[in-house]
Write a protein that holds these residues in place. Structure first.
Motif, mmCIF file in Angstrom:
data_model
loop_
_atom_site.group_PDB
_atom_site.id
_atom_site.type_symbol
_atom_site.label_atom_id
_atom_site.label_comp_id
_atom_site.label_asym_id
_atom_site.label_seq_id
_atom_site.Cartn_x
_atom_site.Cartn_y
_atom_site.Cartn_z
ATOM 1 N N THR A 189 0.791 -1.150 -0.008
ATOM 2 C CA THR A 189 0.065 0.129 -0.035
ATOM 3 C C THR A 189 0.895 1.345 0.234
ATOM 4 O O THR A 189 1.978 1.120 0.326
ATOM 5 C CB THR A 189 -0.910 -0.213 1.360
ATOM 6 O OG1 THR A 189 -1.616 1.308 1.235
ATOM 7 C CG2 THR A 189 -0.092 0.041 2.508
ATOM 8 N N HIS A 219 -0.495 3.948 1.544
ATOM 9 C CA HIS A 219 -1.116 4.681 2.574
ATOM 10 C C HIS A 219 -0.277 4.331 4.017
ATOM 11 O O HIS A 219 -1.103 3.788 4.874
ATOM 12 C CB HIS A 219 -2.473 4.244 2.892
ATOM 13 C CG HIS A 219 -3.121 4.821 1.306
ATOM 14 N ND1 HIS A 219 -3.459 6.245 1.161
ATOM 15 C CD2 HIS A 219 -3.939 4.052 0.405
ATOM 16 C CE1 HIS A 219 -3.926 6.086 -0.139
ATOM 17 N NE2 HIS A 219 -4.349 4.922 -0.449
ATOM 18 N N GLY A 267 -7.825 5.793 2.299
ATOM 19 C CA GLY A 267 -7.410 5.989 0.760
ATOM 20 C C GLY A 267 -7.353 7.440 0.430
ATOM 21 O O GLY A 267 -7.619 7.769 -0.925
#
Length: 274
Positions: free
Chosen positions: A209, A211, A253
């Motif tokens: 990811t 994030h 997100g």
């Protein structure tokens, strides 16, 4: 009516992140999610979002010291957690304020030097001050690999290097070091808790990811909150690390770059102080 001594108080001394993913904002979210109380002394205002830091304004050192005194003289703190300190002057001001207050609680030092996006957050001439004034008295220091390399003067490429760097940080005076291995080129993430008596290792699968903004702040604040609530350090380490993994998985997100974690919905692992 019998009065009891309050517990679970964390004083966070760190910079503000306008994007809300790291710094004071991530610290408050994490400490609150753990069920502890967060007070703050803001050291710098950053202009940033998930794409990076475009400006930094350091708060005058006397104002930072006054914030620390105001909190400790009234509310008190079981744990003080430091993050971004920006300049040598601020490092000295924080150490002097803690000395003047007679603070006797635990000290968690997150030696914030570079943001997730690669922006420098600690002046070069502040590193030695950080080592001498704060790391030397810390109960636990939580560097990432780049920060550990700066503190020890050694490149870090493996868990073995992490363990050796942790021991060198202990030689600076710290009682423990949590060495974060998220930046190693590996399929798994290995984090270490290094003390004079033992090295505790936790491994987990690396989450694919972008994030990950604020993971370091979140880990250090999770440790601080757990300690303030009565956990021992190994338990605090396990709980904080678990919370970071849960918060990454719960990331909302947001943003076009390194997005924030999902502090508000991530589960906090149980522990002795939970």
């Amino acid at each position: 009516m019998t009065q009891t001594t309050p517990s679970g108080r964390v004083l966070i001394i760190a910079g503000s992140d306008s994007g809300g993913g790291a710094g004071i904002q991530a610290d408050i979210k994490t400490v609150t999610r753990f069920g502890a109380y967060a007070a703050t002394a803001v050291t710098a205002i950053t202009v940033q979002n998930t794409l990076g830091v475009s400006d930094v304004h350091a708060i005058p050192a006397p104002v930072v010291a006054a914030q620390i005194r105001a909190v400790l003289d009234d509310i008190g703190a079981d744990v003080v957690k430091t993050g971004m300190l920006a300049t040598a002057e601020l490092v000295h001001a924080v150490a002097d304020a803690l000395d003047a207050s007679g603070f006797k609680g635990k000290l968690v030092i997150d030696p914030v030097m570079v943001s997730t996006s690669g922006d420098r957050l600690l002046a070069d001439n502040a590193v030695e001050a950080l080592k001498a004034r704060l790391i030397a008295r810390a109960d636990v220091v939580t560097p990432n690999l780049a920060e550990a390399a700066v503190l020890t003067g050694r490149p870090i490429h493996s868990p073995f290097d992490m363990a050796r760097a942790g021991q060198e940080i202990l030689a600076l005076g710290a009682r423990a070091a949590i060495m974060k291995g998220g930046h190693l080129e590996d399929e798994t993430v290995t984090d270490l808790l290094v003390t004079a008596d033992d090295i505790k290792s936790i491994e987990g699968a690396k989450i694919d990811t972008r994030h990950t903004h604020g993971t370091g702040c979140t880990l250090a604040s999770g440790v601080a909150a757990a300690l303030a609530l009565g956990d021992d350090l190994p338990t605090a380490f396990v709980r904080a690390r678990g919370f970071v993994a849960n918060a990454i998985a719960a990331a909302p997100g947001f943003g076009k770059g390194h997005g924030p974690l999902g502090h508000a919905t991530a589960d906090v692992p149980e522990g002795e102080g939970a």
